[in-house]
Scaffold this active site. Structure first.
Site, PDB file in Angstrom:
ATOM      1  N   HIS A 273       0.857  -1.195   0.000  1.00  0.00           N
ATOM      2  CA  HIS A 273       0.000   0.000   0.000  1.00  0.00           C
ATOM      3  C   HIS A 273       0.886   1.234   0.000  1.00  0.00           C
ATOM      4  O   HIS A 273       1.937   1.245   0.632  1.00  0.00           O
ATOM      5  CB  HIS A 273      -0.908   0.009   1.248  1.00  0.00           C
ATOM      6  CG  HIS A 273      -2.084   0.918   1.097  1.00  0.00           C
ATOM      7  ND1 HIS A 273      -2.014   2.254   1.384  1.00  0.00           N
ATOM      8  CD2 HIS A 273      -3.343   0.668   0.659  1.00  0.00           C
ATOM      9  CE1 HIS A 273      -3.192   2.803   1.140  1.00  0.00           C
ATOM     10  NE2 HIS A 273      -4.016   1.863   0.689  1.00  0.00           N
ATOM     11  N   GLU A 326      -7.783  -5.230  -0.183  1.00  0.00           N
ATOM     12  CA  GLU A 326      -8.317  -6.005  -1.305  1.00  0.00           C
ATOM     13  C   GLU A 326      -8.272  -7.508  -1.068  1.00  0.00           C
ATOM     14  O   GLU A 326      -9.083  -8.251  -1.627  1.00  0.00           O
ATOM     15  CB  GLU A 326      -7.527  -5.688  -2.588  1.00  0.00           C
ATOM     16  CG  GLU A 326      -7.488  -4.225  -2.961  1.00  0.00           C
ATOM     17  CD  GLU A 326      -8.776  -3.742  -3.592  1.00  0.00           C
ATOM     18  OE1 GLU A 326      -9.851  -4.225  -3.195  1.00  0.00           O
ATOM     19  OE2 GLU A 326      -8.710  -2.872  -4.459  1.00  0.00           O
TER      20      GLU A 326
HETATM   21  N1  ACO Z   1       3.972  -7.657  -4.644  1.00  0.00           N
HETATM   22  C1  ACO Z   1       5.291  -7.675  -4.857  1.00  0.00           C
HETATM   23  N2  ACO Z   1       6.084  -6.593  -4.755  1.00  0.00           N
HETATM   24  C2  ACO Z   1       5.497  -5.436  -4.426  1.00  0.00           C
HETATM   25  C3  ACO Z   1       4.117  -5.331  -4.172  1.00  0.00           C
HETATM   26  C4  ACO Z   1       3.347  -6.508  -4.292  1.00  0.00           C
HETATM   27  N3  ACO Z   1       2.046  -6.487  -4.076  1.00  0.00           N
HETATM   28  N4  ACO Z   1       3.821  -4.048  -3.860  1.00  0.00           N
HETATM   29  C5  ACO Z   1       4.955  -3.354  -3.921  1.00  0.00           C
HETATM   30  N5  ACO Z   1       5.977  -4.193  -4.266  1.00  0.00           N
HETATM   31  C6  ACO Z   1       7.384  -3.857  -4.401  1.00  0.00           C
HETATM   32  C7  ACO Z   1       7.661  -3.160  -5.719  1.00  0.00           C
HETATM   33  O1  ACO Z   1       7.961  -4.087  -6.737  1.00  0.00           O
HETATM   34  C8  ACO Z   1       8.830  -2.299  -5.349  1.00  0.00           C
HETATM   35  O2  ACO Z   1       9.978  -3.113  -5.323  1.00  0.00           O
HETATM   36  P1  ACO Z   1      11.377  -2.599  -5.988  1.00  0.00           P
HETATM   37  O3  ACO Z   1      11.740  -1.351  -5.231  1.00  0.00           O
HETATM   38  O4  ACO Z   1      12.293  -3.759  -5.779  1.00  0.00           O
HETATM   39  O5  ACO Z   1      11.070  -2.321  -7.427  1.00  0.00           O
HETATM   40  C9  ACO Z   1       8.544  -1.897  -3.912  1.00  0.00           C
HETATM   41  O6  ACO Z   1       7.701  -2.911  -3.378  1.00  0.00           O
HETATM   42  C10 ACO Z   1       7.846  -0.567  -3.763  1.00  0.00           C
HETATM   43  O7  ACO Z   1       6.741  -0.551  -4.629  1.00  0.00           O
HETATM   44  P2  ACO Z   1       6.062   0.772  -5.156  1.00  0.00           P
HETATM   45  O8  ACO Z   1       5.427   0.490  -6.481  1.00  0.00           O
HETATM   46  O9  ACO Z   1       6.987   1.927  -5.071  1.00  0.00           O
HETATM   47  O10 ACO Z   1       4.968   0.995  -4.076  1.00  0.00           O
HETATM   48  P3  ACO Z   1       3.693   1.907  -4.260  1.00  0.00           P
HETATM   49  O11 ACO Z   1       3.535   2.666  -3.034  1.00  0.00           O
HETATM   50  O12 ACO Z   1       3.684   2.703  -5.510  1.00  0.00           O
HETATM   51  O13 ACO Z   1       2.612   0.767  -4.467  1.00  0.00           O
HETATM   52  C11 ACO Z   1       0.683  -0.461  -4.620  1.00  0.00           C
HETATM   53  C12 ACO Z   1       1.437   0.589  -3.801  1.00  0.00           C
HETATM   54  C13 ACO Z   1       0.408   0.087  -6.039  1.00  0.00           C
HETATM   55  C14 ACO Z   1      -0.658  -0.737  -3.958  1.00  0.00           C
HETATM   56  C15 ACO Z   1       1.524  -1.758  -4.716  1.00  0.00           C
HETATM   57  O14 ACO Z   1       1.826  -2.240  -3.431  1.00  0.00           O
HETATM   58  C16 ACO Z   1       0.881  -2.833  -5.557  1.00  0.00           C
HETATM   59  O15 ACO Z   1       1.018  -2.817  -6.790  1.00  0.00           O
HETATM   60  N6  ACO Z   1       0.157  -3.804  -4.918  1.00  0.00           N
HETATM   61  C17 ACO Z   1      -0.522  -4.851  -5.644  1.00  0.00           C
HETATM   62  C18 ACO Z   1      -1.860  -4.339  -6.198  1.00  0.00           C
HETATM   63  C19 ACO Z   1      -2.883  -4.118  -5.110  1.00  0.00           C
HETATM   64  O16 ACO Z   1      -3.020  -4.910  -4.170  1.00  0.00           O
HETATM   65  N7  ACO Z   1      -3.638  -3.016  -5.269  1.00  0.00           N
HETATM   66  C20 ACO Z   1      -4.673  -2.616  -4.290  1.00  0.00           C
HETATM   67  C21 ACO Z   1      -4.164  -1.507  -3.430  1.00  0.00           C
HETATM   68  S1  ACO Z   1      -5.270  -1.101  -2.145  1.00  0.00           S
HETATM   69  C22 ACO Z   1      -6.323   0.049  -2.803  1.00  0.00           C
HETATM   70  O17 ACO Z   1      -5.977   0.880  -3.582  1.00  0.00           O
HETATM   71  C23 ACO Z   1      -7.746   0.022  -2.409  1.00  0.00           C
END
Ligand code: ACO
Length: 389
Positions: A273, A326
């Protein structure tokens, strides 16, 4: 010819070099508004609606109470609660123009697209003027009606009339199936809608506020919000959580499946998140309800969750990736027999309260939201005629 990849590549160079000059990719950490509606405490893992902890509200309040709380700033007394229940129930109609629009959509249309289209069709014929509380009532009442109508039409069934005596949550379940839902189903759907009602300056709420700030109408703001919520990085994840659980299938397959995904840099849906760097406070009540609703499905989901959390720490150390709203939303809605493609639009049904509250709040001291972009492209090129390029 310059293709999208070239454009994206040149822009990503611009993004990197601009980061140091006050620009934050994704506007991360930028305060874009003040709000009295909800506080998201990402460090403590708390979510507050107008002073009340969301876990307390999910266990004790009905959705209509929370709608009142968000719009009017305090919990309703018993007279006010009856009033808002009746007012929301009275608005639960399906206008002919929306019905004919929904009938015109192919049965293969994603319900989230159908909902966005229905809100737009309704606004086209019913909304005049800048955002108002009446528009908020009209849309929060009708969104579940529109969604359930499309769900029935795509199965070759006729939409049903709402039952005014049923609560918002119960009536939505009834409109989907034609059956009066059990008390447990209503309790679960109600808690789900309460938990999803508002969440600070998330992407869809921001989209709604930007549209409202132009003094456009409530319908347009909610259409923008629905479009933003649809994406898998926001509200589009839960059906993918269901796909993941189906693909994993059994307890002993979880670790292999998850390792394979993470080693191919695939994001695990339902984890991580932007704000929460600890457990998402909405996840625990959803987890409790999912456990009660279907212990067998829950057992697999819980095992997948525990394995995923260990592996996320192994593959992405230090990123503090926890279960988000989610994950157990998907498990719970699945247990209520909703098909996966209704998960995200059901999220929109719940969030319509928060979106409309933010739109109304934006209008109080409105200033057009119009950020700047730092230009990183070329300058001073002289035009070259087409035969010279
Ligand atoms: N699985 C694996 N790796 C992840 C995940 C995940 N679910 N989420 C983040 N990471 C990793 C990224 O790959 C990144 O790694 P890196 O630095 O080695 O490249 C690191 O964690 C940071 O990720 P960011 O993209 O910078 O984090 P951000 O704050 O932008 O992302 C997000 C938040 C978009 C929700 C992300 O965690 C994600 O894509 N989750 C999966 C989709 C999801 O569950 N969405 C629902 C969100 S809840 C809502 O909006 C109601």
């Amino acid at each position: 010819m310059s293709d999208t990849t070239t454009i994206l590549n040149s822009n990503s160079t611009a993004v990197k070099s601009a980061e140091s000059k006050g620009f934050k990719a994704g506007l991360e950490g930028i305060v874009a508004a003040t709000t009295a509606l909800s506080k998201v405490d990402g460090t403590a893992g708390r979510l507050i609606y107008r002073g009340y902890d969301v876990q307390d509200l999910a266990r004790n309040a009905i959705y209509e109470e929370v709608v009142y709380l968000l719009w009017y700033g305090r919990l309703p007394n018993s007279t006010e609660l009856e009033w808002i229940k009746n007012k929301l129930a009275a608005d639960r109609t399906l206008p002919a123009s929306v019905l004919s629009t929904l009938r015109g959509l192919p049965a293969t249309t994603q319900p989230m697209d159908a909902l966005r289209t229905a809100v737009s069709a309704w606004a086209a014929s019913s909304i005049e003027g800048s955002p108002s509380l009446d528009q908020a009532f009209a849309l929060v009442s009708r969104m579940p009606v529109f969604l359930a109508a499309f769900h029935r039409l795509r199965q070759g069934l006729e939409p049903l009339e709402s039952i005014p005596e049923l609560s918002h949550a119960a009536n939505y379940l009834y409109l989907l199936t034609g059956n009066i839902p059990s008390e447990n189903f209503v309790k679960a759907m109600n808690a789900y809608l309460v938990l999803l009602s508002d969440h600070g300056m998330n992407a869809s709420t921001f989209a709604a506020r930007v549209v409202a700030s132009t003094e456009s109408d409530m319908g347009s703001a909610l259409v923008a919000a629905i479009g933003a919520l649809k994406g898998p990085l926001h509200g589009g994840a839960p059906s993918k959580v269901k796909d993941m659980l189906l693909a994993i299938g059994s307890l002993d397959h979880a670790e292999t499946w998850l390792r394979d995904a993470l080693s191919h840099n695939v994001r695990l849906m339902g984890f991580g998140h932007r704000i929460y760097k600890t457990a998402d406070p909405r996840s625990l009540p959803l987890q409790e309800l999912a456990k009660l609703a279907n212990p067998e499905v829950y057992e697999l989901a819980h095992h997948v969750e525990e394995t995923a959390l260990l592996l996320l720490e192994e593959y992405k150390p230090g990123h503090n990736l926890y279960t988000n709203v989610e994950f157990y939303s998907a498990v719970l809605l699945d247990s209520l027999n909703l098909p996966g493609d209704l998960f995200t639009p059901t999220f929109a049904v719940g969030r319509s309260a928060g979106w409309s509250a933010h739109v109304l709040e934006q209008m109080v001291n409105n200033r057009l939201i119009r950020p700047a972009a730092e230009y990183k492209g070329l300058l001073d090129l002289a035009f070259v005629s087409v035969d010279q390029r």
